[in-house]
Design an enzyme around this catalytic site. Structure first.
Site, PDB file in Angstrom:
ATOM      1  N   GLN A 185       0.849  -1.195   0.000  1.00 14.98           N
ATOM      2  CA  GLN A 185       0.000   0.000   0.000  1.00 14.98           C
ATOM      3  C   GLN A 185       0.887   1.249   0.000  1.00 14.98           C
ATOM      4  O   GLN A 185       1.875   1.307   0.724  1.00 14.98           O
ATOM      5  CB  GLN A 185      -0.904   0.009   1.240  1.00 14.98           C
ATOM      6  CG  GLN A 185      -1.858  -1.175   1.330  1.00 14.98           C
ATOM      7  CD  GLN A 185      -3.019  -1.108   0.337  1.00 14.98           C
ATOM      8  OE1 GLN A 185      -3.205  -0.102  -0.352  1.00 14.98           O
ATOM      9  NE2 GLN A 185      -3.775  -2.178   0.244  1.00 14.98           N
ATOM     10  N   ASP A 221      -9.508  -8.143  -1.689  1.00  9.12           N
ATOM     11  CA  ASP A 221      -8.907  -6.834  -1.979  1.00  9.12           C
ATOM     12  C   ASP A 221      -8.321  -6.889  -3.396  1.00  9.12           C
ATOM     13  O   ASP A 221      -7.101  -6.877  -3.581  1.00  9.12           O
ATOM     14  CB  ASP A 221      -7.813  -6.542  -0.926  1.00  9.12           C
ATOM     15  CG  ASP A 221      -7.206  -5.158  -1.088  1.00  9.12           C
ATOM     16  OD1 ASP A 221      -7.689  -4.377  -1.929  1.00  9.12           O
ATOM     17  OD2 ASP A 221      -6.235  -4.855  -0.362  1.00  9.12           O
ATOM     18  N   CYS A 223     -10.191  -0.315  -4.630  1.00  4.43           N
ATOM     19  CA  CYS A 223      -9.668   0.987  -5.047  1.00  4.43           C
ATOM     20  C   CYS A 223     -10.451   1.516  -6.253  1.00  4.43           C
ATOM     21  O   CYS A 223     -10.041   2.492  -6.869  1.00  4.43           O
ATOM     22  CB  CYS A 223      -8.173   0.896  -5.364  1.00  4.43           C
ATOM     23  SG  CYS A 223      -7.785  -0.366  -6.565  1.00  4.43           S
TER      24      CYS A 223
HETATM   25  C1  LIG Z   1      -4.940  -4.113  -4.220  1.00  4.63           C
HETATM   26  S1  LIG Z   1      -3.703  -5.325  -4.028  1.00  4.63           S
HETATM   27  C2  LIG Z   1      -4.054  -5.851  -2.404  1.00  4.63           C
HETATM   28  C3  LIG Z   1      -2.928  -6.478  -1.648  1.00  4.63           C
HETATM   29  C4  LIG Z   1      -3.083  -6.626  -0.137  1.00  4.63           C
HETATM   30  N1  LIG Z   1      -4.419  -6.941   0.276  1.00  4.63           N
HETATM   31  C5  LIG Z   1      -2.579  -5.404   0.600  1.00  4.63           C
HETATM   32  O1  LIG Z   1      -3.361  -4.723   1.269  1.00  4.63           O
HETATM   33  O2  LIG Z   1      -1.387  -5.116   0.506  1.00  4.63           O
HETATM   34  C6  LIG Z   1      -4.273  -6.583  -5.064  1.00  4.63           C
HETATM   35  C7  LIG Z   1      -3.396  -7.796  -5.141  1.00  4.63           C
HETATM   36  O3  LIG Z   1      -4.051  -8.767  -5.978  1.00  4.63           O
HETATM   37  C8  LIG Z   1      -3.057  -9.489  -6.671  1.00  4.63           C
HETATM   38  N2  LIG Z   1      -3.729 -10.141  -7.812  1.00  4.63           N
HETATM   39  C9  LIG Z   1      -4.066  -9.598  -9.011  1.00  4.63           C
HETATM   40  N3  LIG Z   1      -4.726 -10.490  -9.759  1.00  4.63           N
HETATM   41  C10 LIG Z   1      -4.844 -11.630  -9.024  1.00  4.63           C
HETATM   42  C11 LIG Z   1      -5.449 -12.881  -9.249  1.00  4.63           C
HETATM   43  N4  LIG Z   1      -6.074 -13.162 -10.389  1.00  4.63           N
HETATM   44  N5  LIG Z   1      -5.395 -13.814  -8.275  1.00  4.63           N
HETATM   45  C12 LIG Z   1      -4.766 -13.546  -7.093  1.00  4.63           C
HETATM   46  N6  LIG Z   1      -4.158 -12.363  -6.825  1.00  4.63           N
HETATM   47  C13 LIG Z   1      -4.199 -11.416  -7.772  1.00  4.63           C
HETATM   48  C14 LIG Z   1      -2.019  -8.454  -7.010  1.00  4.63           C
HETATM   49  O4  LIG Z   1      -0.772  -9.055  -7.279  1.00  4.63           O
HETATM   50  C15 LIG Z   1      -2.032  -7.586  -5.750  1.00  4.63           C
HETATM   51  O5  LIG Z   1      -1.062  -8.034  -4.829  1.00  4.63           O
END
Ligand SMILES: C[S@@+](CC[C@H](N)C(=O)[O-])C[C@H]1O[C@@H](n2cnc3c(N)ncnc32)[C@H](O)[C@@H]1O
Length: 386
Positions: A229, A318, A345
């Site tokens: 974040q 998330d 977001c």
């Molecule tokens: C908004 S971030 C949230 C990360 C965590 N919850 C935090 O607060 O730091 C979204 C995360 O989803 C992961 N992501 C994107 N597509 C995904 C998928 N299809 N399956 C699993 N994770 C995924 C990204 O790599 C990223 O780390």
């Protein structure tokens, strides 16, 4: 109404991306940086079937919420949308937008720092010049300073902008706990700059392999390619709210878990936590985080969220800006979980997904201004099984 024609209009509404809205002969016109109730002379710059766009020529009566932008790149770099108004008014505009979108009251989690909050920047380099890509024109806006960034990052940008950046395409700079990590992407194999952690093309060169943030008595490690974040105050707001929304139960799924920060934050509330995340580097950090925080009730799985099958009492999701895939929506609707906390977001995909989660009812919705002065914000919703 034709292009380049000028009109005097009164702003009757505002959108969530920094436009004032007026009507000419009942047709809607969006005017960049115009504020509610202002009377403005505008010029039509776009005339589509259903709407027009105008630019400000002269402000005849000024809103008392108007301020001078604190940045010389405003409207050029494409990063900020609300520097022409007060921070309080930006929050009011974002709250109004969310309340209209969800047709309900939305709680606000306060942010104090409207500037210098970003701990990470990605700069693009064209012909040796460094800057931001304007998201609309895709042109490089050359910068040597950005008010949203941690001041230590700005010092590095200033230093880098005086260096030879030949054959470099992109530079990522992170500042965590006062330490600087730099990752240089380009057709190069060596580069010298004073920093705490240096990578070239995602390969470790020297200094610390990962940075460590310390927050709320937890330690969070961060590799260059991992998600983290970007606003510490906003992160704390969202994680604390998620913790209060989710409560306590036996098992928790933290879907899209990044470096496992959320699960670690609420590790005392559950007997068993599983975090799932697609990015390998983030999962490496998650496992380091588990170890350095002495947490034994979490397991991290590196996989696509669509492959989750196991059942849990409670779930936190998330996802990235595009929201949840159909597979994940189906999984959640059939999960039997009592509570889902959805961190987002992107309010528009949050709304779409909540409507699709028809086995669940939206109980409460809050947001924090995680990205002050830009059009973005971070929402958090709690849903209960119907
Ligand atoms: C908004 S971030 C949230 C990360 C965590 N919850 C935090 O607060 O730091 C979204 C995360 O989803 C992961 N992501 C994107 N597509 C995904 C998928 N299809 N399956 C699993 N994770 C995924 C990204 O790599 C990223 O780390």
């Amino acid at each position: 109404m034709n292009l380049n024609e000028r009109y005097i209009v009164k702003i009757i509404d505002e959108d969530n991306i920094g436009n004032g809205i007026a009507k000419i002969d009942n047709k809607i016109i969006f005017i960049k940086n115009a504020l509610l109730n202002e009377e403005i002379e505008i010029e039509i710059i776009k005339n589509n079937k259903n709407y027009m766009k105008g630019k400000i020529i002269n402000i005849i009566s000024k809103s008392n919420k108007r301020v001078n932008p604190v940045c010389k790149y405003y409207n050029k770099c494409g990063g900020c949308n609300f520097l022409h108004t007060t921070f309080e008014n930006e929050i009011k505009i974002k709250t109004n937008y969310l309340e209209k979108l969800f047709n309900r009251k939305v709680g606000y989690l306060n942010i104090n720092n409207e500037l210098n909050y970003r701990n990470k920047v990605v700069l693009h380099i064209i012909k040796g010049k460094l800057g931001y890509f304007n998201d609309k024109t895709h042109e490089l806006c050359i910068i040597n300073h950005c008010n949203l960034l941690n001041p230590k990052i700005n010092l590095k940008i200033d230093e880098l902008s005086k260096m030879n950046l030949k054959n470099i395409n992109e530079i990522m700079i992170r500042c965590i706990n006062d330490k600087i990590m730099i990752n240089i992407i380009g057709n190069i194999s060596n580069f010298s700059i004073d920093c705490d952690s240096l990578y070239i093309n995602n390969n470790y060169i020297n200094g610390e392999k990962y940075l460590i943030d310390e927050i709320n008595n937890y330690k969070f490690s961060i590799y260059p390619e991992s998600f983290y974040q970007i606003n510490r105050e906003g992160m704390t707001n969202i994680y604390d709210k998620a913790k209060s929304y989710i409560g306590t139960s036996n098992s928790l799924l933290d879907l899209y878990c990044g470096t496992g920060t959320i699960g670690i934050w609420m590790s005392n509330n559950f007997n068993k936590i599983v975090g799932m995340e697609i990015n390998e580097s983030s999962i490496k950090n998650a496992n380091i985080n588990k170890k350095i925080n002495n947490i034994n009730n979490i397991e991290f799985i590196c996989d696509d969220a669509k492959n989750i099958k196991e059942k849990f009492d409670s779930i936190i999701v998330d996802p990235p800006r595009n929201g949840l895939s159909k597979d994940v929506i189906d999984y959640l609707n059939n999960s039997g979980s009592n509570k889902i906390v959805y961190i987002s977001c992107n309010p528009n995909t949050l709304k779409r997904d909540i409507d699709l989660l028809n086995k669940y009812e939206l109980i409460d919705l809050s947001y924090t201004n995680m990205f002050p002065r830009t059009k973005h914000c971070e929402s958090i919703a709690v849903l209960e099984r119907r």
